[in-house]
Write a protein that holds these residues in place. Sequence first.
Motif, PDB file in Angstrom:
ATOM      1  N   ASN A  66      23.068 -38.014  82.900  1.00  0.00           N
ATOM      2  CA  ASN A  66      24.108 -36.827  83.722  1.00  0.00           C
ATOM      3  C   ASN A  66      24.195 -36.347  83.145  1.00  0.00           C
ATOM      4  OD1 ASN A  66      24.183 -35.696  85.408  1.00  0.00           O
ATOM      5  ND2 ASN A  66      26.092 -37.053  86.819  1.00  0.00           N
ATOM      6  N   ILE A  67      23.917 -35.632  82.528  1.00  0.00           N
ATOM      7  CA  ILE A  67      23.379 -34.721  81.480  1.00  0.00           C
ATOM      8  C   ILE A  67      24.306 -34.524  80.026  1.00  0.00           C
ATOM      9  CG2 ILE A  67      25.124 -32.305  81.282  1.00  0.00           C
ATOM     10  CD1 ILE A  67      23.461 -32.229  83.510  1.00  0.00           C
ATOM     11  N   LEU A  68      24.787 -35.660  79.635  1.00  0.00           N
ATOM     12  CA  LEU A  68      25.182 -35.897  78.477  1.00  0.00           C
ATOM     13  C   LEU A  68      24.172 -36.394  77.171  1.00  0.00           C
ATOM     14  CD1 LEU A  68      27.884 -36.190  76.494  1.00  0.00           C
ATOM     15  CD2 LEU A  68      27.263 -38.697  77.018  1.00  0.00           C
ATOM     16  N   PHE A  69      23.042 -36.464  77.657  1.00  0.00           N
ATOM     17  CA  PHE A  69      21.509 -36.583  76.639  1.00  0.00           C
ATOM     18  C   PHE A  69      21.156 -34.987  76.994  1.00  0.00           C
ATOM     19  CE2 PHE A  69      20.442 -41.476  76.663  1.00  0.00           C
ATOM     20  CZ  PHE A  69      21.095 -41.384  75.363  1.00  0.00           C
ATOM     21  N   VAL A  70      21.225 -33.998  77.779  1.00  0.00           N
ATOM     22  CA  VAL A  70      21.086 -32.563  76.939  1.00  0.00           C
ATOM     23  C   VAL A  70      21.936 -31.983  76.550  1.00  0.00           C
ATOM     24  CG1 VAL A  70      20.436 -30.587  78.586  1.00  0.00           C
ATOM     25  CG2 VAL A  70      20.016 -32.220  79.400  1.00  0.00           C
ATOM     26  N   THR A  71      23.299 -32.157  76.372  1.00  0.00           N
ATOM     27  CA  THR A  71      24.249 -31.263  75.802  1.00  0.00           C
ATOM     28  C   THR A  71      24.323 -32.529  74.304  1.00  0.00           C
ATOM     29  OG1 THR A  71      25.924 -32.419  76.649  1.00  0.00           O
ATOM     30  CG2 THR A  71      25.419 -30.563  77.599  1.00  0.00           C
ATOM     31  N   GLY A  72      24.270 -33.047  74.086  1.00  0.00           N
ATOM     32  CA  GLY A  72      24.189 -34.215  72.718  1.00  0.00           C
ATOM     33  C   GLY A  72      22.458 -34.880  72.632  1.00  0.00           C
ATOM     34  N   GLN A  73      22.109 -34.481  72.792  1.00  0.00           N
ATOM     35  CA  GLN A  73      20.314 -34.321  72.425  1.00  0.00           C
ATOM     36  C   GLN A  73      19.552 -33.629  72.614  1.00  0.00           C
ATOM     37  OE1 GLN A  73      17.423 -38.209  74.115  1.00  0.00           O
ATOM     38  NE2 GLN A  73      18.713 -39.073  73.276  1.00  0.00           N
ATOM     39  N   GLU A  74      19.081 -33.716  73.881  1.00  0.00           N
ATOM     40  CA  GLU A  74      17.724 -32.282  73.901  1.00  0.00           C
ATOM     41  C   GLU A  74      18.450 -31.222  73.623  1.00  0.00           C
ATOM     42  OE1 GLU A  74      14.963 -33.212  75.673  1.00  0.00           O
ATOM     43  OE2 GLU A  74      15.784 -35.263  75.108  1.00  0.00           O
ATOM     44  N   PHE A  75      19.358 -30.427  73.554  1.00  0.00           N
ATOM     45  CA  PHE A  75      19.412 -29.098  72.823  1.00  0.00           C
ATOM     46  C   PHE A  75      19.322 -29.375  71.100  1.00  0.00           C
ATOM     47  CE2 PHE A  75      22.911 -27.057  76.056  1.00  0.00           C
ATOM     48  CZ  PHE A  75      21.694 -27.245  76.908  1.00  0.00           C
ATOM     49  N   MET A  76      19.129 -30.513  70.693  1.00  0.00           N
ATOM     50  CA  MET A  76      18.790 -30.209  69.240  1.00  0.00           C
ATOM     51  C   MET A  76      16.935 -29.973  68.856  1.00  0.00           C
ATOM     52  SD  MET A  76      20.600 -34.042  68.415  1.00  0.00           S
ATOM     53  CE  MET A  76      20.666 -33.969  67.182  1.00  0.00           C
ATOM     54  N   ALA A  77      15.828 -30.286  70.224  1.00  0.00           N
ATOM     55  CA  ALA A  77      14.893 -30.402  70.315  1.00  0.00           C
ATOM     56  C   ALA A  77      14.339 -29.267  70.409  1.00  0.00           C
ATOM     57  CB  ALA A  77      14.259 -31.683  71.002  1.00  0.00           C
ATOM     58  N   ASP A  78      12.943 -29.005  70.699  1.00  0.00           N
ATOM     59  CA  ASP A  78      12.027 -27.401  71.809  1.00  0.00           C
ATOM     60  C   ASP A  78      12.106 -27.423  73.006  1.00  0.00           C
ATOM     61  OD1 ASP A  78      10.829 -30.015  71.343  1.00  0.00           O
ATOM     62  OD2 ASP A  78       9.367 -28.648  69.781  1.00  0.00           O
ATOM     63  N   ASP A  79      12.440 -28.299  73.647  1.00  0.00           N
ATOM     64  CA  ASP A  79      12.228 -27.955  75.682  1.00  0.00           C
ATOM     65  C   ASP A  79      13.444 -27.397  75.734  1.00  0.00           C
ATOM     66  OD1 ASP A  79       9.150 -29.374  74.977  1.00  0.00           O
ATOM     67  OD2 ASP A  79      10.054 -31.168  76.324  1.00  0.00           O
ATOM     68  N   ILE A  80      14.321 -27.679  75.579  1.00  0.00           N
ATOM     69  CA  ILE A  80      15.130 -27.269  75.723  1.00  0.00           C
ATOM     70  C   ILE A  80      16.497 -26.167  75.708  1.00  0.00           C
ATOM     71  CG2 ILE A  80      17.671 -27.452  78.118  1.00  0.00           C
ATOM     72  CD1 ILE A  80      16.033 -30.353  78.596  1.00  0.00           C
TER      73      ILE A  80
END
Length: 523
Positions: A66-80
């Motif tokens: 519920n969001i933590l993997f976005v702010t703590g992971q996916e922002f590091m990549a190239d999709d989000i």
Amino acid sequence: MKNNSSFLRLLFLPVAFFILTACISLEEDPKTFISSDQYYRNITDAKAAVTAAYWGLNSSGQTPYNILFVTGQEFMADDIKMGPGATNPDVKAQSTLDHSPSTLRVREIWQQHYAAITKANIAIDRLPDIPTATAAEAEWLKHYIAEAKFLRGLYYFNLVRLYGSVPLALHETRTLDKDALLLERTPASEVYDQVIRDFTEAVQDLKWYFPPADENAGRANAASAEAFLSLAYLTLANVSLDDNQRAANISVISNRDDLLRKAIEHGHNVIDHPNRYYDLFEDYADVFKKTSKNGKEHLFSAQFSSTTLANGNGFGNRTAPLGIKGANGIFADEPTSDLVSLFNDYDKRKAGSLTDRYTIGGVTTIIDPIQNDGSSYANWKYFDPDVPSMLGQSGINVPIIRYAEVLLNNAEANNELYGPNGEAYRDYNLIRKRAGLPEFAPGSLTKDQFRDSLYLDRRLELNFEYHRWFDLIRQIDGDGNHIMVKTLNDFGKPSARDKHYLYPVPQNERDMNPKLTQNPGWN
């Protein structure tokens, strides 16, 4: 884990219990106090104890799915990327790969996984002592213990992929002895052994699946454990378990062929099961509809509910743009132009993933790029039309592993082991056919071409589902070298380098526990 308020309320029992007891005067006679030794007495208590371990998936606030993997992971990549509604400086640093061991999300991912592991360990240790009155109760008790093992396996699988070697706690903590509490990092190979053991033991006692109408729909099942076993072996086939050589060429993995065979074996256990139940939805968009929750493609999902009980999927308002009439989106998480450009217009997944307009209450609003960081598209997999004015209560589940990924994993494992054989084409073409893309004729692609094409379709198929970072840190090129650094450098993140294959060990954890060493490059 049927998505209803009664189940979700159970997730918050430990917090509610703490709040209530914290308000009681210390002079009160605790006649109604229930100690932990008195609590685990029957099958209802067993179910509640395991339900608490789901907290690490989908609790309110920022938890992993519920969001933590976005702010703590996916922002590091190239999709989000961070949209105008994302302002946290720690998250910004992480999105450019300029984070440090003291970065907030690095710590939160670690701590929340261990908090959930603690709940799973309590259930695994305590539940075997619960008496059962009937054979049915005994069978359900075994299922609940297996559920706890499944969850512990998933949490450790996440941790070992992100941090490498991590402390391996397998029992309830019942001491305040400092030496017992402060654990050293366990080698990644042993952590993976435990992940495999937990999923394997879970398969033996879990129900194979729960149909959508079942009150237990959404809870862990044997099919989802088999799917995670396939993914774990596929990951091991590409990843060095030496923290100092995490980005090493796959040539260092001497047993790679055996690992790939295991990945295929467990993929077959889902795909070829006589009562498999699981299959692809005919329409890609159905994966993200509330009306098809826990359906035939959903092996395991984080459950959410459109209520006022803070049980909603926070992705709902974070992905909705600013300026949409009738919606309260903040556009904190937006698709990158790189992701948007990869979709062909005839790819049906584009319409199921992205939108350039919203229709609410009969009024259509086109996304205004001036208000939205120059973006004309938003990801709307989690837009809940039933609650447009409070999208933080989106009731759309987050798929953690679904049948489409099982097919992709099996196709990839077959290609890596045998080259693009008939089975690899068969499973991959099922994904392409549903997307409306041309199918590949067997023999038309080389091994490297098949891999590159499958990686692209995997990215498009699973976008905004918390997969991209996990994929980048394990995927390889035709020479067996890992692709994350080059991919992100080419994308426009010059800070990416080999040390980013692992997260740093959180500094505050090292401050409290001097036994914890740091990952290479992060000192």
